[in-house]
Motif scaffolding. Structure first.
Motif, PDB file in Angstrom:
ATOM      1  N   GLU A   1      18.168   9.910  -2.534  1.00  0.00           N
ATOM      2  CA  GLU A   1      17.759   9.289  -3.798  1.00  0.00           C
ATOM      3  C   GLU A   1      16.755   8.172  -3.545  1.00  0.00           C
ATOM      4  O   GLU A   1      15.752   8.047  -4.264  1.00  0.00           O
ATOM      5  CB  GLU A   1      18.995   8.737  -4.520  1.00  0.00           C
ATOM      6  N   GLN A   2      17.010   7.380  -2.512  1.00  0.00           N
ATOM      7  CA  GLN A   2      16.088   6.309  -2.144  1.00  0.00           C
ATOM      8  C   GLN A   2      14.760   6.887  -1.681  1.00  0.00           C
ATOM      9  O   GLN A   2      13.693   6.335  -1.974  1.00  0.00           O
ATOM     10  CB  GLN A   2      16.728   5.458  -1.028  1.00  0.00           C
ATOM     11  N   PHE A   3      14.829   7.984  -0.969  1.00  0.00           N
ATOM     12  CA  PHE A   3      13.590   8.654  -0.521  1.00  0.00           C
ATOM     13  C   PHE A   3      12.709   9.013  -1.709  1.00  0.00           C
ATOM     14  O   PHE A   3      11.502   8.735  -1.717  1.00  0.00           O
ATOM     15  CB  PHE A   3      13.930   9.914   0.282  1.00  0.00           C
ATOM     16  N   ILE A   4      13.298   9.637  -2.723  1.00  0.00           N
ATOM     17  CA  ILE A   4      12.527  10.068  -3.892  1.00  0.00           C
ATOM     18  C   ILE A   4      11.937   8.869  -4.627  1.00  0.00           C
ATOM     19  O   ILE A   4      10.772   8.882  -5.051  1.00  0.00           O
ATOM     20  CB  ILE A   4      13.411  10.913  -4.838  1.00  0.00           C
ATOM     21  N   GLN A   5      12.718   7.804  -4.777  1.00  0.00           N
ATOM     22  CA  GLN A   5      12.231   6.608  -5.480  1.00  0.00           C
ATOM     23  C   GLN A   5      11.048   5.974  -4.756  1.00  0.00           C
ATOM     24  O   GLN A   5      10.041   5.595  -5.376  1.00  0.00           O
ATOM     25  CB  GLN A   5      13.368   5.593  -5.624  1.00  0.00           C
ATOM     26  N   LEU A   6      11.154   5.852  -3.423  1.00  0.00           N
ATOM     27  CA  LEU A   6      10.074   5.235  -2.640  1.00  0.00           C
ATOM     28  C   LEU A   6       8.846   6.134  -2.561  1.00  0.00           C
ATOM     29  O   LEU A   6       7.706   5.647  -2.574  1.00  0.00           O
ATOM     30  CB  LEU A   6      10.576   4.898  -1.235  1.00  0.00           C
ATOM     31  N   ALA A   7       9.064   7.453  -2.483  1.00  0.00           N
ATOM     32  CA  ALA A   7       7.935   8.380  -2.479  1.00  0.00           C
ATOM     33  C   ALA A   7       7.190   8.323  -3.811  1.00  0.00           C
ATOM     34  O   ALA A   7       5.944   8.382  -3.858  1.00  0.00           O
ATOM     35  CB  ALA A   7       8.423   9.798  -2.200  1.00  0.00           C
ATOM     36  N   GLU A   8       7.948   8.196  -4.910  1.00  0.00           N
ATOM     37  CA  GLU A   8       7.327   8.060  -6.232  1.00  0.00           C
ATOM     38  C   GLU A   8       6.492   6.780  -6.305  1.00  0.00           C
ATOM     39  O   GLU A   8       5.384   6.764  -6.859  1.00  0.00           O
ATOM     40  CB  GLU A   8       8.414   8.039  -7.313  1.00  0.00           C
ATOM     41  N   LYS A   9       7.031   5.723  -5.730  1.00  0.00           N
ATOM     42  CA  LYS A   9       6.306   4.446  -5.709  1.00  0.00           C
ATOM     43  C   LYS A   9       5.018   4.577  -4.893  1.00  0.00           C
ATOM     44  O   LYS A   9       3.976   4.021  -5.258  1.00  0.00           O
ATOM     45  CB  LYS A   9       7.194   3.357  -5.108  1.00  0.00           C
TER      46      LYS A   9
ATOM     47  N   ALA B   1       9.047  17.605  -9.251  1.00  0.00           N
ATOM     48  CA  ALA B   1       8.336  16.877 -10.313  1.00  0.00           C
ATOM     49  C   ALA B   1       7.411  15.819  -9.727  1.00  0.00           C
ATOM     50  O   ALA B   1       6.319  15.556 -10.245  1.00  0.00           O
ATOM     51  CB  ALA B   1       9.345  16.230 -11.265  1.00  0.00           C
ATOM     52  N   LEU B   2       7.851  15.220  -8.614  1.00  0.00           N
ATOM     53  CA  LEU B   2       7.042  14.215  -7.932  1.00  0.00           C
ATOM     54  C   LEU B   2       5.730  14.833  -7.440  1.00  0.00           C
ATOM     55  O   LEU B   2       4.655  14.255  -7.598  1.00  0.00           O
ATOM     56  CB  LEU B   2       7.824  13.628  -6.764  1.00  0.00           C
TER      57      LEU B   2
ATOM     58  N   VAL C   1       3.230   7.301  -4.532  1.00  0.00           N
ATOM     59  CA  VAL C   1       2.286   8.071  -5.355  1.00  0.00           C
ATOM     60  C   VAL C   1       1.636   7.167  -6.397  1.00  0.00           C
ATOM     61  O   VAL C   1       0.424   7.227  -6.638  1.00  0.00           O
ATOM     62  CB  VAL C   1       3.010   9.261  -6.019  1.00  0.00           C
ATOM     63  N   GLN C   2       2.426   6.311  -7.013  1.00  0.00           N
ATOM     64  CA  GLN C   2       1.887   5.395  -8.021  1.00  0.00           C
ATOM     65  C   GLN C   2       0.894   4.403  -7.426  1.00  0.00           C
ATOM     66  O   GLN C   2      -0.003   3.923  -8.117  1.00  0.00           O
ATOM     67  CB  GLN C   2       3.040   4.647  -8.695  1.00  0.00           C
ATOM     68  N   ASN C   3       1.043   4.112  -6.127  1.00  0.00           N
ATOM     69  CA  ASN C   3       0.151   3.158  -5.468  1.00  0.00           C
ATOM     70  C   ASN C   3      -1.042   3.815  -4.774  1.00  0.00           C
ATOM     71  O   ASN C   3      -1.776   3.150  -4.056  1.00  0.00           O
ATOM     72  CB  ASN C   3       0.930   2.328  -4.444  1.00  0.00           C
ATOM     73  N   GLY C   4      -1.224   5.125  -4.981  1.00  0.00           N
ATOM     74  CA  GLY C   4      -2.433   5.765  -4.471  1.00  0.00           C
ATOM     75  C   GLY C   4      -2.233   6.810  -3.395  1.00  0.00           C
ATOM     76  O   GLY C   4      -3.216   7.325  -2.852  1.00  0.00           O
TER      77      GLY C   4
ATOM     78  N   THR D   1       0.833  -1.185   0.000  1.00  0.00           N
ATOM     79  CA  THR D   1       0.000   0.000   0.000  1.00  0.00           C
ATOM     80  C   THR D   1       0.873   1.241   0.000  1.00  0.00           C
ATOM     81  O   THR D   1       2.053   1.197   0.328  1.00  0.00           O
ATOM     82  CB  THR D   1      -0.921   0.029   1.230  1.00  0.00           C
ATOM     83  N   TYR D   2       0.254   2.377  -0.347  1.00  0.00           N
ATOM     84  CA  TYR D   2       1.028   3.619  -0.407  1.00  0.00           C
ATOM     85  C   TYR D   2       1.578   3.986   0.962  1.00  0.00           C
ATOM     86  O   TYR D   2       2.671   4.553   1.079  1.00  0.00           O
ATOM     87  CB  TYR D   2       0.171   4.762  -0.965  1.00  0.00           C
ATOM     88  N   SER D   3       0.842   3.658   2.047  1.00  0.00           N
ATOM     89  CA  SER D   3       1.315   4.002   3.385  1.00  0.00           C
ATOM     90  C   SER D   3       2.624   3.283   3.684  1.00  0.00           C
ATOM     91  O   SER D   3       3.537   3.836   4.310  1.00  0.00           O
ATOM     92  CB  SER D   3       0.259   3.656   4.437  1.00  0.00           C
TER      93      SER D   3
END
Length: 528
Positions: free
Chosen positions: A464-472, A508-509, A474-477, A446-448
């Motif tokens: 960098e890991q923060f941005i990747q996981l935050a993007e994920k 951009a995120l 967002v993609q999950n809701g 889940t997004y949480s």
């Protein structure tokens, strides 16, 4: 065309949803109309209380007194002769219609009769008719005479029988009226209700209802009064007891679903609410819980479909309006969300759940001062409302009041709420210290889960890991833009990045999240 002849002079037209007394149309409130249809379609059988509740109130829990009042009003409409009761109450069973019911022939049959007129009858046919009339007359005369004779013979014993009935003790039930305990928010009243209900379990006949309401009371206590884990455990255990006591009733599954949402077990909550819907397809609470669980899990489309069903059935239901407002908020339908919330607060200005939803609306629309003011009202009413402290922390820090926000973040972080880990991670970012951050506790993908993971990465100085996981996430809701707008997160990221590219990626995120929410918008204006 479905038309019923009811009694001597009533006509019920189901296709046109009209009732006529003779040639005069009778105006019926919606609930009275549903009750009449329910009784007519099942006449002359007794209709159980459960069927009436499901058909008329569509699964909504109402008191026995409410049902009696609705039946009494319908009696007044149907009454033709004072000595004949049009609706009979069968003790312990339900109600039955005490009027004859006949399905009227279709219009097509009448048309066929006009197209094929009957042939002239033969003399033999007329002779047969005369004999039948004479025979029917003799039979009727005999029945009348027999009835008079029986009435005369039984008059001596009729009075004693009536006297025995009136003197016999009523068949009292041990069923406790739990409706008076619903919707309680005052701490002392909740504790008193819990005590009374727990003491009544042993002798009560409606244990399922008692277990269900106990689960709801403990859940309310957990949410409004400090998020004590013991209260949440009690809420969960009583919901399970209700399910085990009867797995054929929807209320236990709705109670269980509500607890599972608070536990963060959204997939389980969706399953529980779906089970309740299968048992009672028209009960709006089940659809509302499913919508809430889907919304929390990030499935905004599914949440919207579920709440649309509930709204179609009962558009004025406060629970439906609140959850619909929350789903609309995640679809960037701000004006429609605001209308629902304004209506709810106008009707119940001190309901903290409505005020909390309005505060989140203000956060989402960047009205931070209004959010702070609303949350101040909430915390004045319920000082230990942990979720209100979390939103207050966000409202303050988005205005740059970091020190004040930290007080609320730490209050949440030291609670037993499902929000504790989020608050702890954000509080850690303020002073830059690692405070033994716990692992991920949210369920599944889940997004949480991903957003918490992104904050852990930021705490561990991995931008960098923060941005990747935050993007994920967002993609999950993930839909809480005000968290990504956090001054705490941006300042911490700015201190850690090695190049401006990562800051641009973060911007951009946030733009991507806004665009995703725009695509979720309803393509047509929703009917309120």
């Amino acid at each position: 065309m479905s038309v019923y002849k009811v009694g001597e002079n009533l006509t019920l037209n189901l296709d046109e949803r009209k009732l006529f007394k003779g040639s005069t149309e009778v105006s019926l409130p919606e609930l009275s109309y549903r009750l009449l249809v329910c009784l007519v379609e099942r006449a002359p059988s007794v209709v159980s209380h459960n069927i009436i509740l499901d058909y008329v109130w569509q699964g909504k829990i109402v008191s026995e007194d409410t049902v009696k009042k609705r039946v009494s009003r319908l009696r007044e409409v149907l009454a033709v002769e004072k000595e004949q009761d049009p609706i009979i109450a069968e003790r312990g069973q339900g109600y039955r219609l005490n009027l004859s019911v006949k399905l009227v022939e279709h219009t097509v049959s009448q048309l066929e009769e006009q197209q094929n007129p009957p042939k002239l009858a033969s003399p033999q046919f007329h002779f047969s008719i005369r004999h039948r009339v004479m025979l029917s007359g003799l039979v009727i005369f005999g029945m009348i005479a027999l009835g008079v004779f029986k009435q005369t013979e039984s008059s001596k014993i009729q009075q004693p029988v009536q006297a025995n009935i009136s003197l016999s003790p009523p068949d009292e039930s041990n069923e406790l009226d739990v409706s008076r305990f619903m919707g309680l928010q005052d701490s002392s009243k909740i504790d008193s209700a819990i005590s009374e209900l727990e003491n009544s379990i042993k002798h009560a006949s409606n244990k399922v209802a008692i277990f269900s309401i106990l689960s709801e009371l403990y859940l309310t206590k957990h949410k409004l009064y400090g998020a004590n884990q013991d209260d949440l455990i009690q809420a969960y255990q009583f919901a399970l007891k209700a399910v085990n006591a009867s797995n054929s009733q929807p209320w236990p599954y709705v109670a269980l679903g509500n607890v599972q949402i608070e536990q963060g077990k959204y997939k389980n909550a969706i399953e529980s609410s779906s089970k309740a819907i299968s048992l009672s397809p028209k009960w709006v609470n089940a659809h509302a819980v499913k919508s809430s669980a889907l919304n929390h899990r990030g499935d905004t489309s599914g949440a919207w479909q579920a709440i649309k069903i509930a709204h179609k059935i009962q558009p004025d239901n406060p629970l439906v309006q609140k959850i619909r407002a929350q789903v609309l908020l995640n679809k960037n339908m701000f004006s429609w969300s605001e209308r629902h919330l304004a209506s709810l607060i106008a009707s119940s200005p001190q309901d903290t759940s409505y005020l909390l939803a309005q505060a989140e609306y203000f956060l989402a629309t960047k009205q931070y001062e209004k959010a702070e003011k609303t949350l101040f009202e909430v915390l004045a009413l319920k000082p230990n409302f942990i979720e209100a402290h979390l939103l207050m922390a966000s409202a303050l820090e988005l205005q740059g009041k970091i020190d004040k926000s930290l007080i609320h973040f730490e209050r949440v972080a030291h609670s037993q709420s499902k929000h504790a880990q989020l608050a702890l991670l954000l509080a850690n970012l303020v002073d830059g210290n690692n405070k033994n951050v716990k692992g991920i506790t949210s369920e599944g993908d889940t997004y949480s889960n991903q957003f918490i993971a992104s904050l852990i990465a930021l705490n561990n100085k991995e931008p960098e890991q923060f941005i990747q996981l935050a993007e994920k996430a967002v993609q999950n809701g993930f839909s809480k833009e005000y968290l990504l707008d956090s001054n705490i997160i941006y300042t911490s990221l700015e201190q850690q990045v090695q190049s401006d590219k990562q800051l641009k990626d973060f911007q951009a995120l946030k733009t991507n999240l806004f665009n995703i929410k725009q695509t979720r918008r309803v393509k047509r204006v929703p009917i309120l």
